[in-house]
Scaffold this motif. Sequence first.
Motif, mmCIF file in Angstrom:
data_model
loop_
_atom_site.group_PDB
_atom_site.id
_atom_site.type_symbol
_atom_site.label_atom_id
_atom_site.label_comp_id
_atom_site.label_asym_id
_atom_site.label_seq_id
_atom_site.Cartn_x
_atom_site.Cartn_y
_atom_site.Cartn_z
ATOM 1 N N ASP A 36 10.172 14.950 -2.762
ATOM 2 C CA ASP A 36 9.097 14.256 -2.065
ATOM 3 C C ASP A 36 9.306 12.746 -2.107
ATOM 4 O O ASP A 36 10.118 12.243 -2.880
ATOM 5 N N ARG A 38 7.040 8.926 -1.767
ATOM 6 C CA ARG A 38 5.716 8.295 -1.801
ATOM 7 C C ARG A 38 5.368 7.771 -0.420
ATOM 8 O O ARG A 38 6.206 7.195 0.270
ATOM 9 N N VAL A 39 4.126 7.977 -0.052
ATOM 10 C CA VAL A 39 3.599 7.433 1.187
ATOM 11 C C VAL A 39 2.337 6.672 0.795
ATOM 12 O O VAL A 39 1.385 7.279 0.294
ATOM 13 N N GLY A 41 -1.131 5.272 0.215
ATOM 14 C CA GLY A 41 -2.447 5.747 0.607
ATOM 15 C C GLY A 41 -2.534 7.244 0.864
ATOM 16 O O GLY A 41 -3.560 7.726 1.315
ATOM 17 N N ARG A 42 -1.457 7.962 0.601
ATOM 18 C CA ARG A 42 -1.444 9.410 0.839
ATOM 19 C C ARG A 42 -0.759 10.120 -0.324
ATOM 20 O O ARG A 42 -0.127 9.494 -1.158
ATOM 21 N N ARG A 43 -0.872 11.431 -0.312
ATOM 22 C CA ARG A 43 -0.152 12.232 -1.300
ATOM 23 C C ARG A 43 1.352 12.145 -1.012
ATOM 24 O O ARG A 43 1.742 11.924 0.136
ATOM 25 N N ALA A 45 4.845 13.079 0.253
ATOM 26 C CA ALA A 45 5.238 13.978 1.337
ATOM 27 C C ALA A 45 6.465 14.766 0.906
ATOM 28 O O ALA A 45 7.489 14.189 0.544
ATOM 29 N N LEU A 120 8.807 12.829 7.976
ATOM 30 C CA LEU A 120 7.799 11.771 8.063
ATOM 31 C C LEU A 120 7.311 11.581 9.496
ATOM 32 O O LEU A 120 6.119 11.339 9.720
ATOM 33 N N LEU A 123 4.893 14.373 10.188
ATOM 34 C CA LEU A 123 3.609 14.189 9.518
ATOM 35 C C LEU A 123 2.776 13.054 10.098
ATOM 36 O O LEU A 123 1.557 13.170 10.203
ATOM 37 N N TYR A 124 3.424 11.948 10.473
ATOM 38 C CA TYR A 124 2.655 10.732 10.733
ATOM 39 C C TYR A 124 2.845 10.103 12.109
ATOM 40 O O TYR A 124 2.048 9.263 12.488
#
Length: 133
Positions: A36, A38-39, A41-43, A45, A120, A123-124
Motif C-alpha cells: 500500500d 499513503r494517500v 487525508g485517506r486510508r 491505498a 491510484l 481510485l481517485y
Amino acid sequence: MTLAGAARGPPGPRVSAVGGGAPRFWIARPGRVALDVRVPGRRPAVIETLGFGDLVGCSWLFPPHVWHMGAEAVTPVRAWEFDARAVRDLCRSDPRLGEAVGRWVGLVLAHRLHAARTRLLDLYAPYGSGIPG
C-alpha cells in the motif's frame, strides 16, 4: 554471514512501514501480502497483493534504504527472509550477480510503478485509469 532464513507470520502485522529502514526483504512462499501507499487525508491505498514467489520489498537495494510502500500480511505468510546488507555486499563482490539482482529488482519496480499509477487513477481520477478490468 547468514544471507537468508525462513520467516512466518500471522495476518495483520505490518511487514514494512513507509519511511522505516529496509534492513531485509522477503520472497513470499504461501500467503498473501498487500502493498500500500499513503494517500494524504485517506486510508492507505492497496496497490497490489503479492503471493508465492513475489519479492516483498525493493527499497533495500537503493540508498537511503527506506521503505517507499507499506506492506501488511493479509493471510498467514511464510517467506524466505534475506539480510539486505549481506545481499548487497555479495552483489558488490560478484558483479554478474549484482547485475542480475539489479535487473530483477528493476523489473519489479517498473511493474509496481505501473500498478501504483493504475490503482491510484482508478481510485481517485474522475474517469479512472481507462484500463478495463
